[in-house]
Enzyme design. Structure first.
Site, PDB file in Angstrom:
ATOM      1  N   SER A  78      14.869 -43.596  36.327  1.00 24.48           N
ATOM      2  CA  SER A  78      15.666 -44.348  35.359  1.00 24.48           C
ATOM      3  C   SER A  78      16.175 -43.428  34.255  1.00 24.48           C
ATOM      4  O   SER A  78      16.838 -42.441  34.544  1.00 24.48           O
ATOM      5  CB  SER A  78      14.843 -45.516  34.816  1.00 24.48           C
ATOM      6  OG  SER A  78      15.671 -46.453  34.168  1.00 24.48           O
ATOM      7  N   ASP A 222      17.108 -49.630  40.002  1.00 24.42           N
ATOM      8  CA  ASP A 222      16.214 -48.827  39.173  1.00 24.42           C
ATOM      9  C   ASP A 222      14.939 -48.415  39.918  1.00 24.42           C
ATOM     10  O   ASP A 222      14.198 -49.252  40.425  1.00 24.42           O
ATOM     11  CB  ASP A 222      15.856 -49.643  37.930  1.00 24.42           C
ATOM     12  CG  ASP A 222      15.256 -48.800  36.825  1.00 24.42           C
ATOM     13  OD1 ASP A 222      14.405 -47.958  37.121  1.00 24.42           O
ATOM     14  OD2 ASP A 222      15.644 -48.987  35.658  1.00 24.42           O
TER      15      ASP A 222
END
Length: 751
Positions: A78, A222
Site C-alpha cells: 500500500s 490493496d
C-alpha cells in the site's frame, strides 16, 4: 672451508625464504580473516501499509540515512509500496519528502481532472451536478470507487521515468517487491516484475477509494488485505537483517467506528493484526511510530506524521547504528532525474468496440512519431479520462526496437455503464429554489452521442434537453430544447408596449421562454469552439399587475440564425485563479408571429472576455469586459440587454450587475467592465470584493458618448464556500447612484 661456507650460506637462504613465506602467509591470512570479519550483512526494509500514516516511512528513511545505513532490499504494501518503490528507483529520503509535500492529496483522492481537459460540453455538465450515480434497468447503483487513480498513475509515471524500461524489480537500483490482493480469491499476490507504476497502483488500491487494477488477468486491490508486512518475501530476496516499519492501525472500539472508512480499515486489519504479532518476532529491528489519532486519510497532517516516524527511529538508533559500516559511511546520493522529453515512435492499443484509433489519438493530442513531455502525456490521459467513456486507463512506455525512442502501450477498458442519474440543488433570488434531476444516456443512436434531460423541480419548473454527437476535431452536431420561467417584480422594457402601464413602474411579471436549437460545432485551431445553427423561440410574458383581458405583454414565436465562437481556459468556473475566457455570438431574428405588431427583422451581437490571475498566495484577480448591441431595425424590446442582480443562471441577454436589483436596467446596447478581488482565507472559504461599471441604453454606440464616464456603477462584498453541491455565496451590494442596497444568496451549481 670453502665448502663449509657455501653450506652455511645455503642454509641461511632457506631460512630467509621460510621467514618471508611465513610472514607473507600470516599477512594474507590476517587480511582474509579481517575481510571476513567485516563482511557487511544485507539489510532488508519492510514498509507496511496504512494510508496517510505511511508518511512515517519518510521519517524513518531520513534517520536511516543519517545513520549511514545502506538498504539492500525493500518490500512494501500500500503506501509502503509507493514510498518503497520511489526509494528503490533511486530517490533519497529528502527528495521523497519534497515530492509528498508538493502533492495535492485532495486532487489525488478525487482523481482531479483539469478543467482544460474537458470539452465544452463536458465543462458545462460537470459544473451542474452534485451527485452522479450509475443507472441501469430502473435501478440506481453506486460507483465502483471514488477514484480511478489516473492522477496518481500520471504522477508516479513521471516520477519513475528513470526506470521506466525496467521490467524485473530486482534490477532496480535497490531490489524491490510489493504485495497485492486478488479480490476474487482473497489470495496475496507477489509483484516483483512488470510495470512498476502499475504494481504500486495495485498494491495501494484501497477498496472503495481506488478502483481495482488488473495485472496478468488478476483483479488486484490493496495488498494490506492479505499481506500488510511482507517480511518473508524480503528475506527470500537475501536479506540477513530486517528493519520493519509498522504503521497499521490497532483494532478500534465501537465508539471509534463512526464512518465507512474506519469500518473498512477495521475489516482489513482483522486478519493482518493477528499475523503481525508473529511477524514482529521475526523482525530484527521493529519500528512502530506512535500515530494514534491519525487516520488513513490524514494527508493534511503529513509533516506531523513524518516527525513521528523520525522519533520512533531515533528510539532504536543505537541498534541501527551497529549496522552501519564504520569504515565507509554510506550516504545515499540525490537522484538525478532524467529528461522529461519522450520520443513516441508507436502508439499501441487494442481494438475497441465503440471507439476508433483516430478518436483515441484525437484525444491524446499527439500522434506516432511525436516528441512530447510527460506533461503532454498527462494531458492526453486526462483528455481520455474526461470523456468518462473508459472505466480503466493504464499505459506503459516500452523501449522501441531502435533503442532510442519509446513505444506507448495503451490499455483502455470501455465503460460498461451507459446511463447515469445525476442530482443537483440550487437557490437564487430570480428562479428561487430548484432540485435538478438529470438522466444521461450514451450511445442512444450513434457511438459518440450523448442524450441528456434536466428536470428542475421547485418554485419554477424548468427543463433542458440535449442530444449531442461529439466528433472531436471533426464537425459535431446536436439538438437542444430548453424551458425557462420565473416570476419577478421588475422595472424593465418588458412593459414598454403596454399603454396602460407607465414605463419605469414596478410590475409583477411572469416570464416564460421555450427555446429549441439545432446546431453544429467544431474545434477551431485546436482551442476555439466554433458553431452555429437554427433557433425557434416561444416567448410569453404576462403580468397580473396590468388591467386588461388576458394580462399579456408578449406571446410570439421567433425564428433566427445564430453563430458563436468560444474559448475557455479558466481553471475553475466559480473561483478561478488563472485562465482566459472569450465568447462572442451573433443572432439574426428573421421572422416572428408578431403578437405586438411591431416586429422587424434585426440582429444582436455580443462579446465577453475575462481574465483571471493569481496575485500572490491565495489572492486572485478576475477582470471582465463585455458589450452588446443591436444591428439593423429597432424592434421589440424583449431581446434587450437586461442587467441587475447576481447568482442566477444567465439566459438570453440577462446578465449580472452589482448594485441594482434583478433585471432592473435595460437597453438595446451596453458596455460593462467588472473587477473581482478574491482571497481564500482558509481552504475553500473565500472573501471577495467586486466592482462593476456600465453604460447602457438605446443605440449608445451610434455616438462616442459610450466612452464617457459610466452611467451605472455598483460594488459588492461577498463570502463564498466551495461545497459538494457547488458554491454557497452571499453578496451585499450597493450603488452610489441609488439609495438602495441588496443582499443576495446563491446556493449550489447554476442551472
Amino acid at each position: 672451508m670453502t665448502s663449509l661456507f657455501k653450506f652455511q650460506l645455503s642454509v641461511l637462504k632457506i631460512v630467509i625464504l621460510l621467514c618471508v613465506f611465513f610472514v607473507s602467509s600470516q599477512k594474507t591470512f590476517s587480511q582474509d580473516t579481517k575481510k571476513d570479519s567485516i563482511k557487511r550483512p544485507k539489510i532488508g526494509l519492510v514498509l507496511s501499509g496504512g494510508g496517510a500514516k505511511g508518511f512515517a516511512h519518510i521519517g524513518v528513511l531520513k534517520v536511516l540515512e543519517e545513520a549511514g545505513i545502506k538498504i539492500d532490499y525493500i518490500g512494501g504494501t500500500s503506501m509502503g509500496s509507493i514510498i518503497g518503490g520511489l526509494y528503490a528507483s533511486g530517490y533519497n529520503a529528502a527528495q521523497i519528502d519534497s515530492i509528498f509535500k508538493k502533492t495535492d492529496f485532495d486532487e489525488l483522492i478525487n482523481d482531479y481532472i483539469p478543467r482544460s481537459s474537458k470539452n465544452f460540453y463536458g465543462k458545462k455538465n460537470d459544473e451542474l451536478y452534485a451527485i452522479v450515480l450509475p443507472f441501469s434497468n430502473f435501478r440506481v447503483g453506486i460507483p465502483e470507487a471514488l477514484s480511478k487513480g489516473m492522477y496518481n498513475y500520471n504522477l508516479l509515471s513521471s516520477l519513475t521515468r528513470n526506470v521506466r524500461h525496467v521490467r524485473d524489480f530486482n534490477k532496480l537500483p535497490i531490489p524491490f517487491l510489493c504485495m497485492g490482493t486478488n479480490i476474487e480469491t482473497g489470495e496475496e499476490v507477489l509483484l516483483d516484475k512488470g510495470n512498476l507504476v502499475q504494481a504500486m497502483m495495485a498494491s495501494a488500491a484501497f477498496p472503495s477509494l481506488f478502483t481495482p487494477v488488473e495485472i496478468d488477468g488478476k483483479l488486484l486491490v490493496d495488498g494490506g488485505v492479505a499481506n500488510n508486512y511482507p517480511i518473508r518475501e524480503v528475506r527470500n530476496l537475501g536479506a540477513d537483517i530486517i528493519i520493519g516499519v509498522d504503521v497499521q492501525d490497532d483494532l478500534l472500539t465501537r465508539k471509534s467506528l463512526k464512518n465507512a472508512t474506519r469500518i473498512l480499515v477495521q475489516i482489513t486489519n482483522l486478519q493482518s493484526i493477528d499475523k503481525m504479532k508473529r511477524k514482529i518476532k521475526n523482525t530484527d529491528i521493529y519500528i512502530k511510530p506512535d500515530i494514534r489519532g491519525y487516520g488513513v486519510i490524514s494527508f493534511d497532517k503529513g509533516e506531523e506524521i513524518i516527525r513521528k516516524g523520525e522519533e520512533a527511529t531515533f528510539a532504536v538508533y543505537e541498534k541501527i547504528k551497529l549496522l552501519a559500516d564504520s569504515t565507509n559511511f554510506y550516504k545515499k546520493p540525490k537522484l538525478k532525474v532524467s529528461s522529461d522529453t519522450l520520443h513516441i515512435k508507436k502508439i499501441n492499443s487494442d481494438r475497441l468496440d465503440n471507439y476508433t484509433r483516430e478518436y483515441i489519438r484525437g484525444k491524446l493530442r499527439f500522434k506516432p512519431g511525436s516528441t512530447i513531455t510527460y506533461d503532454d502525456l498527462k494531458t492526453g490521459m486526462n483528455n481520455l479520462d474526461a470523456t468518462q467513456n473508459f472505466s480503466a486507463i493504464s499505459y506503459c512506455l516500452q523501449p522501441n526496437a531502435n533503442g532510442k525512442d519509446d513505444d506507448l502501450d495503451l490499455v483502455l477498458q470501455e465503460n460498461p455503464t451507459q446511463t447515469y442519474l445525476k442530482l443537483g440543488l440550487h437557490y437564487d433570488g430570480l428562479y428561487k429554489s430548484g432540485v435538478l434531476l438529470n438522466l444521461t444516456h450514451k450511445k442512444t443512436f450513434l457511438k459518440n452521442d450523448v442524450t441528456s434531460i434536466d428536470m428542475i423541480l421547485g418554485d419554477n419548473f424548468r427543463y433542458d434537453f440535449n442530444y449531442y454527437v461529439e466528433n472531436g476535431f471533426n464537425i459535431s452536431f446536436g439538438f437542444r430544447s430548453k424551458l425557462n420561467q420565473f416570476n419577478r417584480n421588475i422595472t424593465t422594457s418588458f412593459s414598454d408596449l403596454s399603454p396602460i402601464n407607465p414605463i419605469g413602474t414596478l410590475i409583477n411579471v411572469d416570464f416564460l421562454d421555450l427555446t429549441n436549437q439545432a446546431y453544429f460545432q467544431t474545434i477551431f485551431v485546436q482551442k476555439f469552439l466554433m458553431g452555429g445553427g437554427l433557433e425557434y423561440k416561444h416567448l410569453k410574458i404576462n403580468s397580473p399587475t396590468l388591467i386588461n383581458e388576458d394580462n399579456l405583454i408578449e406571446k410570439s414565436n421567433y425564428f433566427s440564425l445564430f453563430g458563436y465562437l468560444k474559448y475557455d481556459s479558466m481553471d475553475d468556473r466559480y473561483f478561478p485563479s488563472s485562465g482566459l475566457y472569450f465568447s462572442s455570438e451573433v443572432q439574426s431574428y428573421l421572422g416572428s408571429s408578431n403578437y405586438t405588431g411591431t416586429f422587424k427583422p434585426f440582429s444582436t451581437a455580443k462579446a465577453e472576455v475575462a481574465f483571471a490571475s493569481t496575485l500572490f498566495s491565495k489572492a486572485t484577480v478576475k477582470l471582465e469586459s463585455e458589450a452588446g448591441f443591436n444591428i439593423g431595425s429597432n424592434s421589440v424590446p424583449f431581446f434587450d440587454y437586461l442587467l441587475g442582480g447576481y447568482g442566477y443562471n444567465k439566459t438570453n441577454n440577462f446578465n449580472y450587475f452589482y448594485g441594482y436589483d434583478f433585471l432592473s436596467i435595460s437597453g438595446n446596447s451596453y458596455i460593462k467592465t467588472a473587477l473581482t478581488l478574491d482571497y481564500e482565507i482558509i481552504r475553500k472559504n473565500h472573501i471577495n470584493f467586486s466592482a462593476n461599471y456600465a453604460n447602457l441604453g438605446n443605440d449608445i454606440f451610434s455616438t462616442v458618448d459610450w466612452v464617457s464616464m459610466p452611467k451605472y456603477s455598483g460594488y459588492a462584498v461577498g463570502y463564498g464556500l466551495e461545497t459538494i453541491i457547488g458554491p454557497i455565496e452571499i453578496k451585499h451590494s450597493w450603488s452610489p447612484e441609488t439609495s438602495k442596497n441588496y443582499t443576495w444568496f446563491s446556493v449550489g451549481f447554476l442551472f
